[in-house]
Scaffold this motif. Structure first.
Motif, PDB file in Angstrom:
ATOM      1  N   VAL A 126      43.216  54.806  56.990  1.00 24.70           N
ATOM      2  CA  VAL A 126      43.988  54.418  58.517  1.00 24.70           C
ATOM      3  C   VAL A 126      45.126  53.469  57.803  1.00 24.70           C
ATOM      4  O   VAL A 126      44.471  52.394  57.309  1.00 24.70           O
ATOM      5  CB  VAL A 126      43.188  53.958  59.169  1.00 24.70           C
ATOM      6  CG1 VAL A 126      44.269  53.649  60.543  1.00 24.70           C
ATOM      7  CG2 VAL A 126      42.324  55.044  59.942  1.00 24.70           C
ATOM      8  N   ALA A 127      46.234  54.010  57.929  1.00 21.48           N
ATOM      9  CA  ALA A 127      47.473  52.885  57.655  1.00 21.48           C
ATOM     10  C   ALA A 127      48.162  52.601  59.051  1.00 21.48           C
ATOM     11  O   ALA A 127      48.605  53.368  59.675  1.00 21.48           O
ATOM     12  CB  ALA A 127      48.448  53.556  56.661  1.00 21.48           C
ATOM     13  N   GLY A 170      43.620  63.035  51.208  1.00 22.10           N
ATOM     14  CA  GLY A 170      43.976  63.739  52.098  1.00 22.10           C
ATOM     15  C   GLY A 170      43.450  63.628  53.520  1.00 22.10           C
ATOM     16  O   GLY A 170      43.853  64.502  54.640  1.00 22.10           O
ATOM     17  N   ASP A 171      42.724  62.525  53.686  1.00 21.87           N
ATOM     18  CA  ASP A 171      42.076  62.155  55.055  1.00 21.87           C
ATOM     19  C   ASP A 171      42.553  61.031  55.470  1.00 21.87           C
ATOM     20  O   ASP A 171      42.279  59.911  55.360  1.00 21.87           O
ATOM     21  CB  ASP A 171      40.552  62.029  54.844  1.00 21.87           C
ATOM     22  CG  ASP A 171      39.857  62.038  56.253  1.00 21.87           C
ATOM     23  OD1 ASP A 171      40.295  61.617  57.083  1.00 21.87           O
ATOM     24  OD2 ASP A 171      38.511  62.307  56.127  1.00 21.87           O
ATOM     25  N   LEU A 172      44.077  61.061  55.693  1.00 14.42           N
ATOM     26  CA  LEU A 172      44.896  60.195  56.153  1.00 14.42           C
ATOM     27  C   LEU A 172      45.508  60.045  57.547  1.00 14.42           C
ATOM     28  O   LEU A 172      45.841  60.999  58.003  1.00 14.42           O
ATOM     29  CB  LEU A 172      46.078  59.975  55.130  1.00 14.42           C
ATOM     30  CG  LEU A 172      47.136  58.789  55.108  1.00 14.42           C
ATOM     31  CD1 LEU A 172      46.706  57.673  54.875  1.00 14.42           C
ATOM     32  CD2 LEU A 172      48.072  59.103  53.955  1.00 14.42           C
ATOM     33  N   THR A 173      45.282  58.913  58.078  1.00 16.87           N
ATOM     34  CA  THR A 173      45.763  58.639  59.505  1.00 16.87           C
ATOM     35  C   THR A 173      46.711  57.600  59.663  1.00 16.87           C
ATOM     36  O   THR A 173      46.533  56.474  59.028  1.00 16.87           O
ATOM     37  CB  THR A 173      44.809  58.531  60.713  1.00 16.87           C
ATOM     38  OG1 THR A 173      43.849  59.612  60.382  1.00 16.87           O
ATOM     39  CG2 THR A 173      45.266  58.458  61.929  1.00 16.87           C
ATOM     40  N   LEU A 230      37.701  52.814  63.617  1.00 22.25           N
ATOM     41  CA  LEU A 230      36.362  52.643  63.680  1.00 22.25           C
ATOM     42  C   LEU A 230      35.734  53.363  62.440  1.00 22.25           C
ATOM     43  O   LEU A 230      34.616  53.334  61.923  1.00 22.25           O
ATOM     44  CB  LEU A 230      35.616  52.714  64.840  1.00 22.25           C
ATOM     45  CG  LEU A 230      36.043  51.694  65.693  1.00 22.25           C
ATOM     46  CD1 LEU A 230      35.379  52.081  67.066  1.00 22.25           C
ATOM     47  CD2 LEU A 230      35.501  50.312  65.458  1.00 22.25           C
ATOM     48  N   ASP A 231      36.199  54.541  62.305  1.00 22.45           N
ATOM     49  CA  ASP A 231      35.623  55.699  61.271  1.00 22.45           C
ATOM     50  C   ASP A 231      36.083  55.583  59.930  1.00 22.45           C
ATOM     51  O   ASP A 231      35.724  56.466  59.039  1.00 22.45           O
ATOM     52  CB  ASP A 231      36.011  57.198  62.001  1.00 22.45           C
ATOM     53  CG  ASP A 231      35.067  57.999  61.307  1.00 22.45           C
ATOM     54  OD1 ASP A 231      33.755  57.945  60.974  1.00 22.45           O
ATOM     55  OD2 ASP A 231      35.538  59.434  61.154  1.00 22.45           O
ATOM     56  N   LYS A 278      33.504  49.015  59.838  1.00 18.57           N
ATOM     57  CA  LYS A 278      32.845  48.911  58.702  1.00 18.57           C
ATOM     58  C   LYS A 278      33.561  49.062  57.375  1.00 18.57           C
ATOM     59  O   LYS A 278      33.351  48.847  56.493  1.00 18.57           O
ATOM     60  CB  LYS A 278      31.702  49.598  58.626  1.00 18.57           C
ATOM     61  CG  LYS A 278      30.564  49.158  59.679  1.00 18.57           C
ATOM     62  CD  LYS A 278      29.342  50.075  59.435  1.00 18.57           C
ATOM     63  CE  LYS A 278      28.411  49.631  60.591  1.00 18.57           C
ATOM     64  NZ  LYS A 278      27.130  50.561  60.390  1.00 18.57           N
ATOM     65  N   ALA A 279      34.976  49.414  57.896  1.00 19.71           N
ATOM     66  CA  ALA A 279      35.860  49.838  56.669  1.00 19.71           C
ATOM     67  C   ALA A 279      36.342  48.375  56.081  1.00 19.71           C
ATOM     68  O   ALA A 279      36.334  47.496  56.538  1.00 19.71           O
ATOM     69  CB  ALA A 279      37.198  50.394  57.450  1.00 19.71           C
ATOM     70  N   ARG A 280      36.888  48.527  54.857  1.00 18.92           N
ATOM     71  CA  ARG A 280      37.485  47.611  54.204  1.00 18.92           C
ATOM     72  C   ARG A 280      38.884  47.357  54.557  1.00 18.92           C
ATOM     73  O   ARG A 280      39.700  48.418  54.612  1.00 18.92           O
ATOM     74  CB  ARG A 280      37.169  47.725  52.725  1.00 18.92           C
ATOM     75  CG  ARG A 280      35.976  47.595  51.866  1.00 18.92           C
ATOM     76  CD  ARG A 280      35.380  46.232  52.002  1.00 18.92           C
ATOM     77  NE  ARG A 280      34.101  46.111  51.836  1.00 18.92           N
ATOM     78  CZ  ARG A 280      33.710  45.961  50.483  1.00 18.92           C
ATOM     79  NH1 ARG A 280      34.407  45.428  49.627  1.00 18.92           N
ATOM     80  NH2 ARG A 280      32.164  45.726  50.206  1.00 18.92           N
ATOM     81  N   ARG A 281      39.414  46.301  54.483  1.00 17.39           N
ATOM     82  CA  ARG A 281      40.847  45.927  55.025  1.00 17.39           C
ATOM     83  C   ARG A 281      41.690  45.504  53.994  1.00 17.39           C
ATOM     84  O   ARG A 281      41.468  44.448  53.349  1.00 17.39           O
ATOM     85  CB  ARG A 281      40.800  45.256  56.277  1.00 17.39           C
ATOM     86  CG  ARG A 281      40.206  45.841  57.304  1.00 17.39           C
ATOM     87  CD  ARG A 281      39.688  44.897  58.441  1.00 17.39           C
ATOM     88  NE  ARG A 281      38.258  44.278  57.918  1.00 17.39           N
ATOM     89  CZ  ARG A 281      37.313  43.927  58.276  1.00 17.39           C
ATOM     90  NH1 ARG A 281      37.347  43.834  59.691  1.00 17.39           N
ATOM     91  NH2 ARG A 281      36.275  43.275  57.816  1.00 17.39           N
TER      92      ARG A 281
END
Length: 349
Positions: free
Chosen positions: A35-36, A55-58, A215-216, A248-251
């Motif tokens: 996610v950007a 390709g899984d980019l939001t 969140l995902d 839980k994603a890295r930032r």
């Protein structure tokens, strides 16, 4: 050929190989969810790089723009400003003829002596679909499908927002006074020193799909872009900030290549982190990415990053022509390396 040019060539060859690897990984369904967050040309640069490696980019986009075509549509129709959303969609277009043709079409601006002057085709298309469908997210998904966009674009909030800034020395005749400056377009070019920014309304609702995406995610990327008007506003939407804290994603925080005239005039890389911390003191980061040629004081930047719990990654990410713009291939290589070196073991590994 200079040593820097040789390094850039090697990085581009490496990126090309990684692009093929990433395409194969996507065919196998193995890719990081990214996610950007941002707006304007900074977010576009990040998306142009990220679509090369997943390709899984939001994209989650600011909605406080009040200038140009977006400002006119917002004032006349009461809609979200579509301009930054359009730019994000254009950045997600593929490199084939279809993608590049549609990218040019939606970015095209009319030139006339009438009301259509300077309106962007994509802005009109997006607003038309909003009116037809009555759903911001569904309409943007439909535009993305038409363009063959390699990712999804979401507004950070479903209500138009006003950006306000406290600026010291906005009036040169009163250099020590602090005034309130209203409007994103005005804040971006304001004279004086921006002390802080806030949104009106102060507690705007986040788009649920944007919160869910954060969140995902496996990775969340914040920046680059106009610091006070495109990057920090995401941290002023309570539900988005909460999601950034709970995910839980890295930032990753991606720094600009140079200070922006007006908004961050004279800012060092570490000063960008300091003002970010003032607006979101509890925000945690994992990595701060900066161009190695844009950091004169690496120790000070490392100290500023430690306050967020982050490591600093330096890499050549600027275009070779010397302009303060990111090279999408080099930025993609930097993101790819960060995802592999700092990420948790994921299905794309």
């Amino acid at each position: 050929m200079t040593g820097r040019s040789l390094r850039l060539r090697r990085l581009r060859r490496l990126t090309a190989g990684r692009d093929e690897t990433s395409r194969a990984a996507r065919r196998r369904g193995a890719q990081p969810k990214v996610v950007a967050l941002g707006g304007g040309m900074g977010l576009s640069a990040s998306l142009a790089a990220l679509r090369r490696i997943t390709g899984d980019l939001t994209a989650v986009v600011t909605v406080a723009d009040d200038g140009g075509s977006s400002g006119r549509l917002r004032e006349e129709l009461g809609v979200l400003p579509p301009g930054d959303l359009r730019k994000a969609l254009a950045a997600l277009c593929g490199d084939d003829d279809w993608g590049q043709t549609w990218s040019r079409v939606i970015q095209h601006r009319f030139e006339s002596r009438g009301d259509l002057h300077e309106h962007a085709v994509g802005n009109l298309l997006i607003v038309a679909l909003w009116e037809q469908l009555g759903d911001h997210v569904q309409a943007l998904d439909l535009v993305g499908k038409l363009l063959g966009a390699q990712g999804r674009v979401l507004p950070m909030s479903a209500v138009p927002l006003e950006l306000q800034a406290l600026v010291r020395g906005h009036d040169p005749a009163r250099p020590q006074d602090v005034d309130t400056v209203c409007g994103q377009a005005t804040v971006a070019l304001t004279p004086g020193e921006v002390q802080s920014v806030h949104l009106v309304p102060s507690d705007p609702p986040a788009v649920p799909e944007a919160v869910e995406a954060v969140l995902d995610a496996d990775w969340v990327v914040l920046g680059p872009g106009s610091w006070f008007s495109s990057v920090i506003p995401h941290l002023l939407v309570p539900e988005l900030l909460d999601a950034l804290s709970r995910t839980k994603a890295r930032r990753v925080l991606s720094l600009n290549l140079a200070p922006q005239p007006g908004e961050t005039e004279g800012f060092s890389p570490q000063r960008h982190l300091e003002v970010l911390a003032r607006h979101a003191p509890k925000l945690a980061l994992d990595v701060v990415l900066a161009d190695q040629a844009a950091v004169p004081d690496r120790e000070s930047l490392a100290d500023a990053a430690k306050r967020f719990g982050a490591a600093v990654e330096l890499a050549p990410v600027a275009r070779e022509d010397g302009s303060p713009k990111h090279d999408p291939e080099l930025l993609a290589a930097a993101y790819d390396r960060i995802f592999r070196m700092h990420g948790r073991i994921g299905p794309w590994r």
